[in-house]
Design a protein around this motif. Sequence first.
Motif, PDB file in Angstrom:
ATOM      1  N   MET A   1       7.009 -10.917  -3.424  1.00 41.19           N
ATOM      2  CA  MET A   1       7.246 -10.427  -2.101  1.00 41.19           C
ATOM      3  C   MET A   1       6.945  -8.841  -2.019  1.00 41.19           C
ATOM      4  SD  MET A   1       7.770 -11.722   0.722  1.00 41.19           S
ATOM      5  CE  MET A   1       8.346 -11.773   2.316  1.00 41.19           C
ATOM      6  N   THR A   2       7.548  -8.311  -2.861  1.00 41.04           N
ATOM      7  CA  THR A   2       7.368  -7.004  -3.138  1.00 41.04           C
ATOM      8  C   THR A   2       5.803  -6.561  -3.458  1.00 41.04           C
ATOM      9  OG1 THR A   2       9.634  -6.787  -3.808  1.00 41.04           O
ATOM     10  CG2 THR A   2       8.286  -4.600  -4.140  1.00 41.04           C
ATOM     11  N   LYS A   3       5.162  -7.355  -4.158  1.00 44.24           N
ATOM     12  CA  LYS A   3       3.808  -7.085  -4.285  1.00 44.24           C
ATOM     13  C   LYS A   3       2.970  -7.235  -3.201  1.00 44.24           C
ATOM     14  CE  LYS A   3       0.497  -8.454  -7.966  1.00 44.24           C
ATOM     15  NZ  LYS A   3      -0.053  -9.625  -9.104  1.00 44.24           N
ATOM     16  N   LEU A   4       3.378  -8.182  -2.274  1.00 44.22           N
ATOM     17  CA  LEU A   4       2.569  -8.216  -1.227  1.00 44.22           C
ATOM     18  C   LEU A   4       2.699  -7.114  -0.096  1.00 44.22           C
ATOM     19  CD1 LEU A   4       0.817 -10.371   0.532  1.00 44.22           C
ATOM     20  CD2 LEU A   4       2.972 -11.121   1.333  1.00 44.22           C
ATOM     21  N   TYR A   5       3.890  -6.463   0.067  1.00 46.29           N
ATOM     22  CA  TYR A   5       4.201  -5.383   0.552  1.00 46.29           C
ATOM     23  C   TYR A   5       3.217  -4.136   0.090  1.00 46.29           C
ATOM     24  CZ  TYR A   5       7.480  -7.647   3.536  1.00 46.29           C
ATOM     25  OH  TYR A   5       8.412  -8.545   4.467  1.00 46.29           O
ATOM     26  N   LEU A   6       3.351  -4.121  -1.043  1.00 50.41           N
ATOM     27  CA  LEU A   6       2.397  -2.976  -1.795  1.00 50.41           C
ATOM     28  C   LEU A   6       1.026  -3.197  -1.633  1.00 50.41           C
ATOM     29  CD1 LEU A   6       2.391  -0.555  -3.842  1.00 50.41           C
ATOM     30  CD2 LEU A   6       2.148  -2.422  -5.650  1.00 50.41           C
ATOM     31  N   LEU A   7       0.258  -4.470  -1.527  1.00 50.34           N
ATOM     32  CA  LEU A   7      -1.015  -4.605  -1.245  1.00 50.34           C
ATOM     33  C   LEU A   7      -1.232  -4.262   0.338  1.00 50.34           C
ATOM     34  CD1 LEU A   7      -1.761  -7.842  -3.144  1.00 50.34           C
ATOM     35  CD2 LEU A   7      -2.542  -5.783  -3.787  1.00 50.34           C
ATOM     36  N   TRP A   8      -0.460  -4.645   1.119  1.00 51.73           N
ATOM     37  CA  TRP A   8      -0.659  -4.396   2.467  1.00 51.73           C
ATOM     38  C   TRP A   8      -0.444  -2.794   2.753  1.00 51.73           C
ATOM     39  CZ3 TRP A   8      -3.136  -6.842   5.964  1.00 51.73           C
ATOM     40  CH2 TRP A   8      -2.996  -8.157   6.098  1.00 51.73           C
ATOM     41  N   GLY A   9       0.378  -2.213   1.963  1.00 54.82           N
ATOM     42  CA  GLY A   9       0.372  -0.711   2.031  1.00 54.82           C
ATOM     43  C   GLY A   9      -0.995   0.015   1.726  1.00 54.82           C
ATOM     44  N   ILE A  10      -1.178  -0.514   0.638  1.00 55.46           N
ATOM     45  CA  ILE A  10      -2.551   0.142  -0.018  1.00 55.46           C
ATOM     46  C   ILE A  10      -3.828  -0.006   0.812  1.00 55.46           C
ATOM     47  CG2 ILE A  10      -4.175  -0.160  -1.862  1.00 55.46           C
ATOM     48  CD1 ILE A  10      -1.981  -0.501  -3.839  1.00 55.46           C
ATOM     49  N   LEU A  11      -3.839  -1.230   1.375  1.00 56.64           N
ATOM     50  CA  LEU A  11      -4.780  -1.708   2.288  1.00 56.64           C
ATOM     51  C   LEU A  11      -4.839  -0.821   3.627  1.00 56.64           C
ATOM     52  CD1 LEU A  11      -7.373  -3.437   3.515  1.00 56.64           C
ATOM     53  CD2 LEU A  11      -5.465  -4.725   4.471  1.00 56.64           C
ATOM     54  N   SER A  12      -3.604  -0.757   4.302  1.00 57.13           N
ATOM     55  CA  SER A  12      -3.443   0.312   5.461  1.00 57.13           C
ATOM     56  C   SER A  12      -3.699   1.830   5.302  1.00 57.13           C
ATOM     57  CB  SER A  12      -1.821  -0.119   5.847  1.00 57.13           C
ATOM     58  OG  SER A  12      -1.604  -1.271   6.134  1.00 57.13           O
TER      59      SER A  12
END
Length: 89
Positions: A1-12
Motif C-alpha cells: 500500500m505504501t508502494k502505491l502511494y509512492l508511485l502516485w507521488g512520483i507520477l504527480s
Amino acid sequence: MTKLYLLWGILSISIILLMIILFRYRQAFQWLGYLCFNVALAAFLLYIVNLLEGYTQLEVPINPVTVGTISVLGIPGLLMLVALKLWIV
C-alpha cells in the motif's frame, strides 16, 4: 500500500515538473504539437492500410508500438512494418 502511494507521488511530481517546463519554454508547445501531429498521422496511415485489407490481404495492427514506429520513422517505418509482416507472418 505504501508502494502505491509512492508511485502516485512520483507520477504527480513528474506531471507538475512537466507542466512547469511546458509553460516556461514556448518551444515545448511546438514540440508537443509536432508529436501529436505525427501520432495522428501514423494512426491514420495504419487505418488506411487496414482499410485496404480486403484488396491487399495485409493487416498491420494499430497499437502503441506500431504507431510509435511510424511516428518516428514516417513512411519508411510503415514500409518496414509491412515488409516485416509479409516476411515473418
